[in-house]
Design a protein around this motif. Structure first.
Motif, PDB file in Angstrom:
ATOM      1  N   UNK A 296       0.833  -1.189   0.000  1.00 41.04           N
ATOM      2  CA  UNK A 296       0.000   0.000   0.000  1.00 41.04           C
ATOM      3  C   UNK A 296       0.870   1.242   0.000  1.00 41.04           C
ATOM      4  N   UNK A 297       0.664   2.127  -0.979  1.00 40.80           N
ATOM      5  CA  UNK A 297       1.377   3.405  -1.022  1.00 40.80           C
ATOM      6  C   UNK A 297       0.573   4.428  -0.232  1.00 40.80           C
ATOM      7  N   UNK A 298       1.200   5.073   0.742  1.00 40.88           N
ATOM      8  CA  UNK A 298       0.477   5.949   1.662  1.00 40.88           C
ATOM      9  C   UNK A 298       1.269   7.225   1.937  1.00 40.88           C
ATOM     10  N   UNK A 299       0.562   8.256   2.357  1.00 40.97           N
ATOM     11  CA  UNK A 299       1.172   9.467   2.914  1.00 40.97           C
ATOM     12  C   UNK A 299       0.684   9.616   4.345  1.00 40.97           C
ATOM     13  N   UNK A 300       1.592   9.920   5.242  1.00 39.56           N
ATOM     14  CA  UNK A 300       1.228  10.233   6.622  1.00 39.56           C
ATOM     15  C   UNK A 300       1.394  11.733   6.807  1.00 39.56           C
ATOM     16  N   UNK A 301       0.288  12.404   7.112  1.00 41.39           N
ATOM     17  CA  UNK A 301       0.222  13.864   7.183  1.00 41.39           C
ATOM     18  C   UNK A 301      -0.241  14.286   8.575  1.00 41.39           C
ATOM     19  N   UNK A 306      -3.268   9.129   4.419  1.00 39.04           N
ATOM     20  CA  UNK A 306      -3.839   9.216   3.069  1.00 39.04           C
ATOM     21  C   UNK A 306      -3.423   8.003   2.250  1.00 39.04           C
ATOM     22  N   UNK A 307      -4.397   7.172   1.896  1.00 39.84           N
ATOM     23  CA  UNK A 307      -4.135   5.966   1.116  1.00 39.84           C
ATOM     24  C   UNK A 307      -4.110   6.325  -0.365  1.00 39.84           C
ATOM     25  N   UNK A 308      -2.991   6.053  -1.037  1.00 37.71           N
ATOM     26  CA  UNK A 308      -2.813   6.461  -2.429  1.00 37.71           C
ATOM     27  C   UNK A 308      -3.073   5.345  -3.426  1.00 37.71           C
ATOM     28  N   UNK A 309      -2.512   4.161  -3.169  1.00 41.52           N
ATOM     29  CA  UNK A 309      -2.640   3.071  -4.143  1.00 41.52           C
ATOM     30  C   UNK A 309      -2.324   1.750  -3.460  1.00 41.52           C
ATOM     31  N   UNK A 310      -2.942   0.692  -3.953  1.00 45.31           N
ATOM     32  CA  UNK A 310      -2.674  -0.648  -3.454  1.00 45.31           C
ATOM     33  C   UNK A 310      -2.449  -1.575  -4.636  1.00 45.31           C
ATOM     34  N   UNK A 311      -1.397  -2.383  -4.561  1.00 47.82           N
ATOM     35  CA  UNK A 311      -1.216  -3.450  -5.537  1.00 47.82           C
ATOM     36  C   UNK A 311      -0.855  -4.723  -4.781  1.00 47.82           C
ATOM     37  N   UNK A 312      -1.220  -5.873  -5.372  1.00 51.79           N
ATOM     38  CA  UNK A 312      -1.035  -7.135  -4.670  1.00 51.79           C
ATOM     39  C   UNK A 312      -0.831  -8.280  -5.652  1.00 51.79           C
ATOM     40  N   UNK A 313      -0.349  -9.386  -5.131  1.00 50.07           N
ATOM     41  CA  UNK A 313      -0.173 -10.593  -5.924  1.00 50.07           C
ATOM     42  C   UNK A 313      -1.551 -11.207  -6.178  1.00 50.07           C
ATOM     43  N   UNK A 345      -6.399  11.523  13.194  1.00 50.08           N
ATOM     44  CA  UNK A 345      -7.516  10.600  13.381  1.00 50.08           C
ATOM     45  C   UNK A 345      -8.311  10.308  12.109  1.00 50.08           C
ATOM     46  N   UNK A 346      -7.884  10.850  10.972  1.00 47.95           N
ATOM     47  CA  UNK A 346      -8.661  10.660   9.746  1.00 47.95           C
ATOM     48  C   UNK A 346      -7.954   9.729   8.770  1.00 47.95           C
ATOM     49  N   UNK A 347      -8.767   8.939   8.106  1.00 46.12           N
ATOM     50  CA  UNK A 347      -8.310   8.014   7.078  1.00 46.12           C
ATOM     51  C   UNK A 347      -8.886   8.496   5.751  1.00 46.12           C
ATOM     52  N   UNK A 348      -8.023   9.003   4.865  1.00 43.76           N
ATOM     53  CA  UNK A 348      -8.451   9.507   3.570  1.00 43.76           C
ATOM     54  C   UNK A 348      -8.316   8.391   2.541  1.00 43.76           C
TER      55      UNK A 348
END
Length: 487
Positions: A296-301, A306-313, A345-348
């Motif tokens: 999971x590609x994320x930013x912590x602000x 902030x969840x940016x992208x997810x890739x998986x097998x 406390x927020x999940x974007x």
């Protein structure tokens, strides 16, 4: 003007009016030759409209401000949908994790994952994602259609004119009837039941038990700063998972290492250490028995994850990885980040699109809110969906009595020229040759779209510089000498 090394920098790209939309349902030709689509007669269908910039360098606070004004980041590209003209309006969505309770479906996903890790049992039936789409393949032949088993459509069924009734409602009516027969106070009994159910309510922590040696599999979640030594150590392995995901799930034949690096392997976001938390861009790696199976590609602000992208097998899609990893990210905020910063406390979750079932699943993480693009205020999704339904999915605002949001004063916009940052009115006075209608129009456009808190973001325009693109000059920061830490 603030110290230059504290500024964020964006470079003008401009308006995109004919981008290809990946969310619209394709038009289908009917038997009479006409087009049948969910937006019949709408010339905007399939055309994505947005405004874009390159994000050259950014502070965590400035990216947070931009997110709260409807912007989002994809690699180094910063964009904001043009809501009144784009075919599929995209609303920023966020979840307050302090109020989150997993739904029945989400609990089922977690239990299935734990059962696999403990006992190596794969789900024996489809586990549907929150959006209603099956995300994991059947692992049992009994789930496949069989010629020996007649389809449900041909079975005799009693026709009801009242429509289906939920089992929960039926049980509730039976309980009320029993209480009435016993002469009990129905309201009091209902309150007792609510309290009992609340006491038995499971949290994410309850549903994510710690691994022990008796388990068949071990799943570890590793959070690494993009660009760090820990990141580089397994970058190639993560890329191989990305390549397999893109080609298998999205049929992307153009996926490449350079694309991976531009999109996920580099970031314009500066690392900052505050309150014991490292703010910046990270990859969260899901490592199963020593092998990366999802990232999971994320930013912590400052006040959000902030969840940016997810890739998986794709071999592990039976775990319903999209929902599972989202729940693990929420758990990470609850148990790790909030212990160090109460305001985080927020999940974007990026953008919510009412007309796209694949994107509406995000609203199932409750209680979520949507951003009003007119006032930059938040409203519960449940209320917004009613307004969107009434408006047939077209661009909708829910500001109520809130006034429209104000942008920056164009004269006070920071601009970049000749390796220095200026306020636009100052540069215009010093160098009148830059004071052209085209430059003024661009500065005014950015001032309107940037939001009221973007006065620390410096705008780079080609017209104010000799080269088409040059990186802003920065002084070295003491923080750059610090050892990189994981969040």
């Amino acid at each position: 003007m603030p110290d230059q090394r504290l500024l964020s920098f964006v470079q003008w790209c401009g308006q995109v009016t004919d981008g290809r939309c990946g969310y619209c349902q394709p038009k289908r030709e009917t038997s009479n030759g006409s087009d049948d689509s969910s937006t019949s007669g709408d010339e905007r269908q399939g055309k994505s409209c947005s405004f874009g910039l390159f994000l050259l360098k950014a502070n965590p606070d400035d990216e947070q401000f931009l997110l709260d004004c409807g912007w989002d980041r994809s690699g180094t590209y910063l964009y904001k949908p043009t809501m009144d003209t784009t075919c599929c309006p995209q609303y920023t969505i966020r979840l307050d994790v302090t109020k989150f309770r997993p739904s029945r479906t989400q609990k089922r996903v977690l239990r299935a994952a734990v059962d696999f890790l403990k006992n190596d049992n794969k789900p024996k039936r489809f586990v549907k994602e929150e959006g209603g789409q099956a995300r994991c393949a059947a692992s049992s032949a009994s789930d496949e259609p069989s010629a020996k088993r007649p389809p449900a459509a041909v079975k005799e069924r009693k026709v009801s004119t009242e429509g289906p009734r939920k089992k929960k409602l039926i049980r509730r009516e039976r309980a009320i009837k029993r209480w009435q027969e016993k002469g009990l106070d129905v309201a009091a009994e209902q309150e007792k039941r609510r309290q009992k159910e609340k006491s038995r309510e499971k949290t994410l922590a309850d549903l994510l038990p710690e691994w022990d040696e008796s388990w068949k599999h071990r799943l570890e979640v590793e959070t690494v700063l993009v660009g760090s030594e820990e990141y580089r150590a397994r970058e190639h392995e993560a890329y191989q998972v990305y390549l397999k995901y893109q080609t298998t799930i999205h049929n992307d034949k153009r996926a490449s290492k350079s694309g991976f690096d531009n999109f996920l392997g580099s970031t314009p976001l500066r690392k900052e250490l505050r309150n014991g938390i490292t703010y910046g861009s990270f990859h969260q790696r899901y490592i199963l028995d020593g092998k990366i199976v999802a990232v999971g590609a994320i930013d912590i602000l400052p006040w959000c994850f902030s969840s940016k992208y997810l890739f998986y097998d794709p071999d592990f899609k039976f775990l319903t990885i999209g929902t599972y990893t989202a729940l693990r990210e929420i758990d990470y905020i609850q148990r790790t980040l909030r212990t160090k910063s109460a305001e985080l406390k927020y999940y974007y979750m990026g953008y919510y699109i009412y007309t796209c079932p694949k994107m509406r699943y995000k609203a199932k993480f409750q209680p979520s809110e949507l951003l009003c693009d007119e006032s930059f205020t938040w409203k519960p999704v449940s209320e917004c969906e009613k307004l969107l339904a009434e408006n047939e999915g077209r661009f909708t605002t829910w500001a109520g009595n809130a006034p429209p949001a104000t942008g920056l004063n164009p004269d006070e916009v920071p601009v970049y020229s000749s390796n220095m940052a200026y306020v636009w009115r100052v540069l215009r006075a010093q160098k009148p040759e830059f004071d052209t209608p085209e430059v003024n129009e661009k500065v005014a456009k950015w001032a309107k779209l940037a939001g009221p808190l973007a006065d620390n973001i410096c705008l780079y325009l080609n017209e104010l510089n000799n080269r088409a693109r040059q990186e802003p000059v920065e002084e070295e920061s003491e923080e750059d000498d610090e050892e990189e830490e994981e969040a």
